[in-house]
Design a protein around this motif. Structure first.
Motif, PDB file in Angstrom:
ATOM      1  N   MET A   1      48.892  35.777  38.894  1.00  0.00           N
ATOM      2  CA  MET A   1      48.745  36.978  38.082  1.00  0.00           C
ATOM      3  C   MET A   1      47.340  37.235  37.913  1.00  0.00           C
ATOM      4  O   MET A   1      47.017  38.412  37.956  1.00  0.00           O
ATOM      5  N   PHE A   2      46.176  36.339  38.001  1.00  0.00           N
ATOM      6  CA  PHE A   2      44.897  36.697  37.908  1.00  0.00           C
ATOM      7  C   PHE A   2      44.486  37.553  39.141  1.00  0.00           C
ATOM      8  O   PHE A   2      43.788  38.695  39.038  1.00  0.00           O
ATOM      9  N   LEU A   3      45.179  37.167  40.476  1.00  0.00           N
ATOM     10  CA  LEU A   3      44.487  38.099  41.504  1.00  0.00           C
ATOM     11  C   LEU A   3      45.479  39.126  41.692  1.00  0.00           C
ATOM     12  O   LEU A   3      44.608  40.442  41.895  1.00  0.00           O
ATOM     13  N   THR A   4      46.554  39.279  40.844  1.00  0.00           N
ATOM     14  CA  THR A   4      47.239  40.684  40.752  1.00  0.00           C
ATOM     15  C   THR A   4      46.410  41.577  39.866  1.00  0.00           C
ATOM     16  O   THR A   4      46.248  42.893  40.039  1.00  0.00           O
ATOM     17  N   LYS A   5      45.988  40.933  38.594  1.00  0.00           N
ATOM     18  CA  LYS A   5      45.222  41.800  37.773  1.00  0.00           C
ATOM     19  C   LYS A   5      43.818  42.232  38.625  1.00  0.00           C
ATOM     20  O   LYS A   5      43.674  43.627  38.416  1.00  0.00           O
ATOM     21  N   ILE A   6      43.253  41.482  39.244  1.00  0.00           N
ATOM     22  CA  ILE A   6      42.092  41.963  39.897  1.00  0.00           C
ATOM     23  C   ILE A   6      42.276  42.992  40.989  1.00  0.00           C
ATOM     24  O   ILE A   6      41.437  43.896  40.869  1.00  0.00           O
ATOM     25  N   PHE A   7      43.481  42.999  41.713  1.00  0.00           N
ATOM     26  CA  PHE A   7      43.872  44.109  42.577  1.00  0.00           C
ATOM     27  C   PHE A   7      44.079  45.179  41.905  1.00  0.00           C
ATOM     28  O   PHE A   7      43.480  46.279  42.606  1.00  0.00           O
ATOM     29  N   PHE A   8      44.647  45.382  40.650  1.00  0.00           N
ATOM     30  CA  PHE A   8      44.764  46.503  40.109  1.00  0.00           C
ATOM     31  C   PHE A   8      43.730  47.214  39.093  1.00  0.00           C
ATOM     32  O   PHE A   8      43.920  47.803  38.329  1.00  0.00           O
TER      33      PHE A   8
ATOM     34  N   SER B   1      41.459  45.042  37.193  1.00  0.00           N
ATOM     35  CA  SER B   1      40.690  44.353  36.442  1.00  0.00           C
ATOM     36  C   SER B   1      39.721  43.414  36.948  1.00  0.00           C
ATOM     37  O   SER B   1      39.896  42.073  37.176  1.00  0.00           O
ATOM     38  N   SER B   2      38.634  44.011  37.441  1.00  0.00           N
ATOM     39  CA  SER B   2      37.614  43.139  38.021  1.00  0.00           C
ATOM     40  C   SER B   2      36.982  41.969  37.109  1.00  0.00           C
ATOM     41  O   SER B   2      36.776  40.822  37.661  1.00  0.00           O
TER      42      SER B   2
ATOM     43  N   VAL C   1      38.060  40.058  34.995  1.00  0.00           N
ATOM     44  CA  VAL C   1      38.901  38.751  34.868  1.00  0.00           C
ATOM     45  C   VAL C   1      38.463  37.693  36.129  1.00  0.00           C
ATOM     46  O   VAL C   1      38.370  36.520  35.911  1.00  0.00           O
ATOM     47  N   GLY C   2      38.080  38.280  37.413  1.00  0.00           N
ATOM     48  CA  GLY C   2      37.555  37.329  38.358  1.00  0.00           C
ATOM     49  C   GLY C   2      36.314  36.775  38.144  1.00  0.00           C
ATOM     50  O   GLY C   2      36.127  35.526  38.461  1.00  0.00           O
ATOM     51  N   PHE C   3      35.540  37.603  37.550  1.00  0.00           N
ATOM     52  CA  PHE C   3      34.186  37.049  37.053  1.00  0.00           C
ATOM     53  C   PHE C   3      34.271  36.091  35.999  1.00  0.00           C
ATOM     54  O   PHE C   3      33.405  35.281  35.860  1.00  0.00           O
ATOM     55  N   ASP C   4      34.975  35.923  35.149  1.00  0.00           N
ATOM     56  CA  ASP C   4      35.543  35.304  33.921  1.00  0.00           C
ATOM     57  C   ASP C   4      35.952  33.931  34.361  1.00  0.00           C
ATOM     58  O   ASP C   4      35.665  32.807  33.847  1.00  0.00           O
TER      59      ASP C   4
ATOM     60  N   VAL D   1      37.013  40.575  44.863  1.00  0.00           N
ATOM     61  CA  VAL D   1      36.708  41.851  44.094  1.00  0.00           C
ATOM     62  C   VAL D   1      36.228  43.137  44.975  1.00  0.00           C
ATOM     63  O   VAL D   1      36.617  44.129  45.018  1.00  0.00           O
ATOM     64  N   THR D   2      35.302  42.791  45.918  1.00  0.00           N
ATOM     65  CA  THR D   2      34.695  43.846  46.926  1.00  0.00           C
ATOM     66  C   THR D   2      35.876  44.324  47.680  1.00  0.00           C
ATOM     67  O   THR D   2      35.838  45.826  47.871  1.00  0.00           O
ATOM     68  N   LEU D   3      36.573  43.517  48.294  1.00  0.00           N
ATOM     69  CA  LEU D   3      37.680  44.044  49.162  1.00  0.00           C
ATOM     70  C   LEU D   3      38.970  44.768  48.471  1.00  0.00           C
ATOM     71  O   LEU D   3      39.261  45.766  48.909  1.00  0.00           O
ATOM     72  N   SER D   4      39.235  44.175  47.558  1.00  0.00           N
ATOM     73  CA  SER D   4      40.195  44.968  46.575  1.00  0.00           C
ATOM     74  C   SER D   4      39.888  46.032  45.932  1.00  0.00           C
ATOM     75  O   SER D   4      40.619  47.230  45.945  1.00  0.00           O
ATOM     76  N   SER D   5      38.626  46.135  45.254  1.00  0.00           N
ATOM     77  CA  SER D   5      38.386  47.342  44.518  1.00  0.00           C
ATOM     78  C   SER D   5      37.637  48.508  45.158  1.00  0.00           C
ATOM     79  O   SER D   5      37.672  49.577  44.774  1.00  0.00           O
TER      80      SER D   5
END
Length: 719
Positions: A466-473, A475-476, A478-481, A499-503
Motif C-alpha cells: 500500500m505504501f508503494l502504491t501511494k508513492i506511485f500515484f 504521495s511521495s 509517504v516514502g520519505f516518512d 520516488v524519482t523513477l515513479s514520480s
C-alpha cells in the motif's frame, strides 16, 4: 540579348509514325503496361485477375499512400482510372478493386510492397467513383456479386426459394457473416471440413486470387473459385471487410451510407412472403410502412429508448433491494435481460465476431450480459438456499452493472462527429497505457520485493504494498516518512531512487507517450469513426432477415417460432406467420415513425426518389447491366479518346479539362431534366440524355480539330 528565332524544315519521317497513344489499339499505357480490357460478360473472377495484372506490373516498389496519391509513383493509377472511366462498364469493377485491396493487405511476405498495392487498389476504387455521377456511384457501390451457382439471377434474400439452398440460406442468414462462412458451396465445405475460423477461410480462399494469373488461357474450370467468399456482397461490405477506411471516408461513399442511415436507400420495400431483397430508393407512395423498421436511424432511436427503460428497471430493483423474494419489477428486469441477450446474440451471429468487435460498445454489451447472468444465478441460488450473504453479494454484483449500462445509454453520442472522433483516440491511448503498465508492474514488483525483505521487521508485505502504491500515484512524502524505518542504511537511497523513477521518469514518460499517441491517432480518428459508423449502418440495414423484431418483442418470436422450427419446414406459411406477428407487435412503433416522417414533411422524397443523388435515373439500384444510354455514352467516350490519340498524343490539356467540366455539367442538366419531367416515363429521359450526348460529341469533335490545327501550326516553329 534577344533570342533569334528561325524556322527550319521538319525532319523527314514516315507519315505513319507518331507518338504512341495511351488509347492505342492494344491499350498500352505510357509505362509499357497493358491496360485491362474488361467487358460486361466477364465474371467477377476474371475482372479481379485482369486488374491484378495491371496493379502488380505498375506498383513494383514500396510506396506510401500519400506517395501514390500525390507523386509520380501514382501516374499509372491515374491512367488506369481514366481508362476505366472511359471504357469499363462492368458493374463489379469497384468490388474487384476492393477485393484486391483485401488480398494484398492480407499477405504477409514482402509486406511493404503488398501494402503499396493494397493502397493502390483503394485509390483507384474511390477515384473511379469520382468520375461517375452520384446515382451511378450508388449503382457500383451497392452492386452485389451474383452467385454463379444460382442461375435464376435472384437477389439475396430469395436464395432459399429460387436457388435450392433452403438448408443453407434462409431469412435468418447473415449478411457480412456470409463473407466469413462463405456463401458458395465450396467455401462452406471448406469451413466444415477444416474447422478453421472465418477469417482464415477468407484468407485461404482469397490468397489464390492472383497466383494463377501468370499465364493466360489456362483451364481453370476445375479449380475452386477463390472469389467465392465474396459472393452476394456489395462493394461497401467488401470495403468493410478489407478495412478500406480511406475509401469509406470519401464524401461520395459517405453520402451513400448517410442515405442508407436516413432510409433514403432501402433494401426491403415491402413486408410480404414474396418480398425480394435488393437496394432501391425509398418511395413513400409505394413502399410498405413496416419496411421503415429496418432504417438504421430508427433502429438506433429505439435502442436508446430500450436502454433508458432498462436503466429505469435497474435502478428500481436496486432501490427496492428485496432480499426475501423476487418482485414484479425484478421479473421485468429479467425479461429485459433475456431480450437484450438474445438480441446481442442475433447481432453477433449476423455480423460475425470480427465485425461485432469493431464496435467498442459491443464490449460493454458483453460485460453487461456477463454481470446479469452472474447476478441472476447468485440471486436464485441465494433465495433457494436461504443464504442471506449470497443474496447481498448478488446485489453488490448487480451494482457493477452501472459501470457499463450508464455509458451504454449515452452511446448515441458516438454517432456525433465530435464524440465519435474522440472514442478511437481513447481506445488507442488505452491500448498504449496497458502496454506501458507492463513495464511499471515489472519495476514495481522489483522494488516491492526489495523493500519487503529489507523492512521485514518494520512493515508486513500488505502494508509495504500500500505504501508503494501511494508513492506511485503521487504521495511521495509517504516514502520519505518511512524510509528510515525500513532500514537506516539501504532505506533512504532506495526510496529516493523509487520516488524519482515513479514520480519523474515513469509518469513523465507515460504522459509524453500518451500525448504522442493522441496526436498520432487524431490524424486518422475521423477515418476510424466513419469506419465504425459505416459498419453499424451496413449491419443494421442490409441483413438478410426479412422480419427483425425489436427487443423485448424478439422473445415472442423466440418462444413461438423457434420450437416450431424443429418439426415444421421454413416455408412461405412459416414466414407469413412471422410477418403477421411482427405487424401485430410493432404497429405502434410504425405509427410513431410515420407520424415523425409526416411532421418532417418528407421533403427529400418528393417525386418518388431521393433527389439528393444526381444523375441519370435507373429502374433499380445496382442493376447488373447499365442503361443503354449509359453504355452508348461510355462507348462514345472511348471512341473520342481513340480519335484524339491518333491525331496527337499529349497530356490532358486545358480544353480537355474544360470538356470534362462540361460533361459533369451535362450530368447536372440531366438531373434537372429529370426533376422537371418526373411524371414522364424513364424512356423519355433516356432519349433526352442520348440527344444531349450527341451534342457533346459534336463539341468534342470541334475541340479535337482545334487541337490538331494548333499542333500543326506550332510544329513549324523551333527555338
Amino acid at each position: 540579348m534577344p533570342l533569334r528565332v528561325r524556322s527550319r524544315p521538319l525532319s523527314q519521317v514516315e507519315p505513319g509514325l507518331r507518338t504512341p497513344s495511351p488509347f492505342a489499339k492494344h491499350m498500352h499505357s505510357r509505362f509499357g503496361t497493358e491496360l485491362p480490357e474488361i467487358s460486361e460478360e466477364d465474371s467477377f473472377r476474371e475482372v479481379v485477375k485482369k486488374l491484378s495484372i495491371y496493379i502488380a506490373d505498375t506498383v513494383q516498389l514500396p510506396s506510401t499512400f500519400e506517395q501514390l496519391r500525390t507523386t509520380s509513383a501514382g501516374d499509372g493509377l491515374r491512367e488506369l482510372v481514366e481508362h476505366l472511366s472511359l471504357s469499363c462498364t462492368h458493374p463489379a469493377t469497384v468490388n474487384a478493386l476492393l477485393a484486391l485491396k483485401w488480398h494484398y493487405g492480407a499477405m504477409t511476405e514482402d509486406k511493404s510492397l503488398h501494402d503499396a498495392r493494397a493502397n493502390a487498389c483503394e485509390i483507384v476504387a474511390w477515384r473511379f467513383l469520382t468520375h461517375l455521377s452520384e446515382r451511378e456511384a450508388v449503382d457500383y457501390c451497392l452492386y452485389e456479386i451474383p452467385d454463379p451457382n444460382c442461375t435464376s439471377g435472384s437477389h439475396r434474400g430469395t436464395e432459399d426459394e429460387e436457388c435450392g439452398n433452403a438448408h443453407d440460406v434462409d431469412e435468418n442468414s447473415a449478411l457480412l457473416a456470409q463473407a466469413w462462412a462463405g456463401t458458395a458451396d465450396s467455401a462452406r465445405k471448406a469451413l466444415n471440413q477444416t474447422g478453421s475460423s472465418r477469417r482464415n477461410l477468407l484468407l485461404q480462399s482469397i490468397s489464390r486470387l492472383t497466383m494463377s494469373m501468370a499465364a493466360e488461357g489456362e483451364e481453370e474450370d476445375d479449380e475452386e473459385d477463390p472469389t467465392a467468399p465474396f459472393t452476394n456482397l456489395n462493394a461497401l461490405e467488401i470495403a468493410a471487410i478489407a478495412d478500406a477506411k480511406r475509401f469509406l471516408s470519401q464524401n461520395v461513399v459517405q453520402k451513400i451510407i448517410t442515405g442508407i442511415w436516413n432510409g433514403d436507400i432501402i433494401f426491403w420495400d415491402s413486408l410480404s412472403v414474396q418480398s425480394v431483397k435488393k437496394p432501391r430508393f425509398y418511395n413513400p407512395n409505394t413502399a410498405d410502412p413496416f419496411s421503415r423498421l429496418r432504417v438504421p436511424k430508427y433502429l438506433k432511436s429505439f435502442e436508446v429508448l430500450f436502454f433508458a427503460s432498462f436503466l429505469f428497471l435497474y435502478y428500481a430493483v436496486l432501490v427496492e433491494r428485496n432480499p426475501y423474494q423476487i418482485s414484479t419489477i425484478e421479473i421485468f428486469l429479467y425479461i429485459w435481460f433475456a431480450a437484450f441477450t438474445y438480441d446481442e446474440l442475433s447481432e453477433w451471429i449476423d455480423a460475425g465476431s470480427i465485425f461485432y468487435a469493431a464496435d467498442v460498445w459491443n464490449i460493454f454489451d458483453m460485460a453487461m450480459i456477463a454481470i446479469g447472468i452472474v447476478f441472476a444465478v447468485m440471486r436464485i441460488v441465494g433465495l433457494s438456499t436461504d443464504n442471506d450473504r449470497l443474496v447481498d453479494l448478488a446485489f453488490d454484483v448487480l451494482a457493477l452493472e452501472a459501470l457499463f449500462m450508464v455509458p451504454r445509454v449515452c452511446s448515441i453520442l458516438s454517432l456525433s462527429p465530435y464524440w465519435g472522433t474522440l472514442i478511437p483516440c481513447l481506445k488507442e491511448m488505452g491500448k498504449d497505457f496497458l502496454k506501458f503498465m507492463v513495464l511499471v508492474v515489472i519495476i514495481y514488483l522489483g522494488f516491492l520485493t526489495t523493500f519487503s525483505l529489507v523492512g521485514r521487521d518494520s512493515y508486513p508485505v500488505n502494508e509495504m504494498t500500500m505504501f508503494l502504491t501511494k508513492i506511485f500515484f503521487g504521495s511521495s512524502y509517504v516514502g520519505f516518512d518511512i524510509m528510515y524505518k525500513i532500514d537506516p542504511i539501504f532505506g533512504p537511497p532506495l526510496m529516493i531512487i523509487f520516488v524519482t523513477l515513479s514520480s519523474i521518469l515513469l509518469m513523465g514518460s507515460l504522459t509524453g507517450m500518451l500525448s504522442n499517441s493522441f496526436s498520432r491517432v487524431i490524424t486518422h480518428a475521423r477515418e476510424e469513426y466513419l469506419y465504425v459508423y459505416s459498419v453499424y449502418v451496413l449491419e443494421a440495414s442490409t441483413s438478410n432477415r426479412l422480419t427483425h423484431f425489436y427487443p423485448p418483442f424478439n422473445l415472442l418470436a423466440l418462444i413461438i417460432f423457434r420450437p416450431l422450427r424443429l418439426f415444421l419446414p421454413s416455408d412461405n406459411k412459416f414466414r407469413g406467420a412471422r410477418i403477421l406477428l411482427l405487424k401485430a407487435t410493432h404497429s405502434p412503433i410504425v405509427a410513431v415513425i410515420q407520424g415523425y416522417e409526416w411532421i418532417k414533411g418528407n421533403a427529400n422524397f418528393k417525386g418518388g426518389e431521393y433527389k439528393g443523388f444526381k444523375g441519370p435515373r435507373h429502374g433499380t439500384i445496382a442493376s447488373p447491366h447499365p442503361s443503354p444510354a449509359k453504355s452508348r455514352s461510355r462507348q462514345q467516350k472511348a471512341s473520342r479518346s481513340a480519335r484524339a490519340s491518333e491525331s496527337s498524343y499529349q497530356p490532358r490539356s486545358q480544353d480537355q479539362r474544360l470538356l470534362s467540366v462540361r460533361r459533369h455539367g451535362a450530368g447536372a442538366n440531366e438531373a434537372a431534366i429529370e426533376d422537371d419531367a418526373m411524371g414522364e416515363q424513364a424512356t423519355d429521359v433516356e432519349v433526352r440524355i442520348a440527344d444531349l450526348a450527341d451534342k457533346i460529341d459534336r463539341l468534342t469533335d470541334l475541340i479535337v480539330q482545334m487541337q490538331a490545327q494548333k499542333a500543326q501550326n506550332m510544329s513549324d516553329v523551333t527555338i
